[in-house]
Design an enzyme around this catalytic site. Structure first.
Site, PDB file in Angstrom:
ATOM      1  N   PHE A  17       0.817  -1.218   0.000  1.00 56.58           N
ATOM      2  CA  PHE A  17       0.000   0.000   0.000  1.00 56.58           C
ATOM      3  C   PHE A  17       0.852   1.270   0.000  1.00 56.58           C
ATOM      4  O   PHE A  17       0.732   2.115  -0.898  1.00 56.58           O
ATOM      5  CB  PHE A  17      -0.929  -0.051   1.222  1.00 56.58           C
ATOM      6  N   ASP A  38       9.692  -6.966  -4.429  1.00 52.37           N
ATOM      7  CA  ASP A  38       8.569  -7.319  -3.569  1.00 52.37           C
ATOM      8  C   ASP A  38       8.330  -8.817  -3.660  1.00 52.37           C
ATOM      9  O   ASP A  38       8.422  -9.415  -4.736  1.00 52.37           O
ATOM     10  CB  ASP A  38       7.312  -6.562  -3.992  1.00 52.37           C
ATOM     11  N   LYS A  39       8.026  -9.415  -2.532  1.00 50.63           N
ATOM     12  CA  LYS A  39       7.757 -10.853  -2.444  1.00 50.63           C
ATOM     13  C   LYS A  39       6.386 -11.211  -3.014  1.00 50.63           C
ATOM     14  O   LYS A  39       6.113 -12.358  -3.336  1.00 50.63           O
ATOM     15  CB  LYS A  39       7.853 -11.258  -0.969  1.00 50.63           C
ATOM     16  N   SER A  90       2.576  -6.348   8.369  1.00 48.32           N
ATOM     17  CA  SER A  90       2.177  -5.139   9.097  1.00 48.32           C
ATOM     18  C   SER A  90       0.824  -5.201   9.796  1.00 48.32           C
ATOM     19  O   SER A  90       0.378  -4.191  10.346  1.00 48.32           O
ATOM     20  CB  SER A  90       2.176  -3.938   8.141  1.00 48.32           C
ATOM     21  N   THR A 139       7.016   2.479  12.185  1.00 52.63           N
ATOM     22  CA  THR A 139       5.675   2.815  12.662  1.00 52.63           C
ATOM     23  C   THR A 139       5.726   3.465  14.043  1.00 52.63           C
ATOM     24  O   THR A 139       6.656   3.213  14.819  1.00 52.63           O
ATOM     25  CB  THR A 139       4.809   1.540  12.747  1.00 52.63           C
ATOM     26  N   ASP A 140       4.702   4.249  14.361  1.00 53.85           N
ATOM     27  CA  ASP A 140       4.620   4.811  15.709  1.00 53.85           C
ATOM     28  C   ASP A 140       4.241   3.765  16.749  1.00 53.85           C
ATOM     29  O   ASP A 140       4.358   4.001  17.949  1.00 53.85           O
ATOM     30  CB  ASP A 140       3.639   5.987  15.754  1.00 53.85           C
ATOM     31  N   GLU A 141       3.831   2.580  16.309  1.00 50.98           N
ATOM     32  CA  GLU A 141       3.439   1.539  17.260  1.00 50.98           C
ATOM     33  C   GLU A 141       4.611   1.020  18.088  1.00 50.98           C
ATOM     34  O   GLU A 141       4.408   0.374  19.126  1.00 50.98           O
ATOM     35  CB  GLU A 141       2.735   0.393  16.532  1.00 50.98           C
ATOM     36  N   TYR A 165       3.767  -7.639  16.119  1.00 48.65           N
ATOM     37  CA  TYR A 165       4.079  -6.761  14.989  1.00 48.65           C
ATOM     38  C   TYR A 165       4.954  -5.597  15.422  1.00 48.65           C
ATOM     39  O   TYR A 165       6.033  -5.367  14.851  1.00 48.65           O
ATOM     40  CB  TYR A 165       2.790  -6.232  14.357  1.00 48.65           C
ATOM     41  N   LYS A 169       8.942  -4.626  14.491  1.00 47.36           N
ATOM     42  CA  LYS A 169       9.365  -3.362  13.874  1.00 47.36           C
ATOM     43  C   LYS A 169      10.353  -2.627  14.773  1.00 47.36           C
ATOM     44  O   LYS A 169      11.321  -2.026  14.285  1.00 47.36           O
ATOM     45  CB  LYS A 169       8.156  -2.475  13.578  1.00 47.36           C
ATOM     46  N   LEU A 205      -8.595  -0.922   9.215  1.00 43.01           N
ATOM     47  CA  LEU A 205      -9.898  -0.418   9.639  1.00 43.01           C
ATOM     48  C   LEU A 205     -10.672   0.301   8.537  1.00 43.01           C
ATOM     49  O   LEU A 205     -11.819  -0.062   8.228  1.00 43.01           O
ATOM     50  CB  LEU A 205      -9.721   0.518  10.841  1.00 43.01           C
ATOM     51  N   VAL A 221     -16.146  -3.165  15.305  1.00 45.57           N
ATOM     52  CA  VAL A 221     -15.415  -2.144  16.044  1.00 45.57           C
ATOM     53  C   VAL A 221     -14.908  -2.787  17.328  1.00 45.57           C
ATOM     54  O   VAL A 221     -15.691  -3.311  18.119  1.00 45.57           O
ATOM     55  CB  VAL A 221     -16.313  -0.930  16.371  1.00 45.57           C
ATOM     56  N   ARG A 229      -6.339   6.945  17.255  1.00 48.36           N
ATOM     57  CA  ARG A 229      -5.252   6.817  16.289  1.00 48.36           C
ATOM     58  C   ARG A 229      -5.103   8.151  15.550  1.00 48.36           C
ATOM     59  O   ARG A 229      -6.077   8.864  15.329  1.00 48.36           O
ATOM     60  CB  ARG A 229      -5.538   5.700  15.272  1.00 48.36           C
TER      61      ARG A 229
END
Length: 345
Positions: A17, A38-39, A90, A139-141, A165, A169, A205, A221, A229
């Protein structure tokens, strides 16, 4: 780095994406060349690259970043100036169900790529070394989550990943920084908030809610839906990524956010309200799309709130997002409605 020089980018995960949006941006707005490796896992979508696939500045090779010998061949043949590393598993839910894929791709794959890049970099002539950069997209995660009064994630926030995940990362981030400090590899890291926009795989989402609504399916949800987020339109993200890769300071980290914190339930209700005004032929049995909302058990270890301070991107690189959440979500819904109708016809 001079802006008028045509550069050779090697982008891992370029059929995903964000990767495909980045490639479209580079080909459409610069004179640079791109090799996409890319795989082609389930979330890859080569149709997202149909607008650039005939460009003489674009090449594609199907390749797993864990295949070291093939990676070494790619670097020998292509001789990139900049590597942008987006290849990753991801999806948090999948990482909970099957963490091994995340360990393999996000940690082992990053390690193998770093070692191939290190060998390549060490053999470059001095002028090419001065130009070369390795940009790791994260990522911010990795920062975990925030309470209501905890402010924002900054580039100095401590790491506290919650899921397999985000832990994978975070591991990759640490490896990239270690290869800078130990081996002198010229690396940069960027950490972004939740992306959305056209071509996103419908397990995340926003595309899941839009797709399910158009098909008359339940809109799941998690928990109370009050998780917060920060939402970043993908075109804004990729413009920031190119800034980091070409203008960022080696060794630095850059947080990239959309300035659009929203509770999940508010995102879902916004999508429903917009669909009410945009779709005349609603699925059978409903008057409003909100009737399809269903609250489900929250995922294990779910994070409560993300919020990102991207002021460094503004003060040092002159970037800020162009899209508000209202403008970005409208464009996104319009794209998915068109895609849905094309699929049905």
């Amino acid at each position: 780095m001079p802006h008028d020089k045509s550069l050779k980018f090697l982008i891992t995960g370029g059929a995903g994406f964000i990767g495909s949006a980045l490639i479209r941006h580079i080909i459409a707005n610069t004179g640079h060349s791109v090799l996409n490796i890319d795989k082609l896992t389930y979330a890859a979508n080569l149709e997202a690259l149909s607008s650039v696939c005939d460009s003489p500045r674009y090449q594609f090779e199907k390749l797993d970043i864990c295949e070291r010998m093939q990676l070494e061949r790619i670097f020998r043949e292509y001789q990139p100036d900049i590597v942008m590393h987006l290849a990753a598993e991801s999806h948090v839910d999948r990482s909970i169900d099957e963490p091994s894929d995340f360990i393999q791709t996000n940690i082992i794959g990053t390690y193998i790529l770093l070692e191939v890049v290190r060998s390549y970099f060490e053999c470059l002539p001095d002028d090419k070394k001065r130009l070369f950069r390795f940009h790791h997209i994260s990522t911010d995660e990795v920062y975990g989550d925030l309470g209501d009064n905890d402010g924002f994630f900054s580039e100095d926030s401590a790491y506290a990943p919650s899921s397999p995940y985000s832990a994978s990362k975070a591991s990759a981030d640490h490896l990239v920084r270690a290869w800078l400090r130990t081996y002198g590899l010229p690396t940069l890291v960027s950490n972004c908030s939740n992306n959305y926009g056209p071509f996103q795989y419908p397990e995340k989402l926003i595309p899941l809610i839009i797709k399910n609504a158009l098909q008359g399916k339940p809109l799941p949800v998690y928990g109370s839906g009050k998780q917060v987020r920060d939402w970043l339109y993908v075109s804004d993200h990729v413009s920031a990524l190119l800034k980091v890769a070409t203008e960022g300071v080696i060794g630095e980290t850059y947080n990239i956010g959309g300035n659009s914190p929203k509770m999940n339930i508010d995102v879902v209700k916004t999508i429903c309200r917009l669909l009410d005004t945009m779709v005349d032929d609603k699925p059978k049995g409903i008057d409003r799309f909100e009737e399809l909302i269903r609250f489900v058990n929250d995922r294990p270890g779910g994070d409560y709130r993300y919020a990102i301070d991207f002021s460094k991107m503004g003060s040092e690189l002159g970037w800020r997002p162009n899209e508000t959440f209202d403008s970005g979500i409208l464009k996104t819904i319009q794209w998915y409605i068109k895609s849905h109708r094309n699929t049905e016809s």
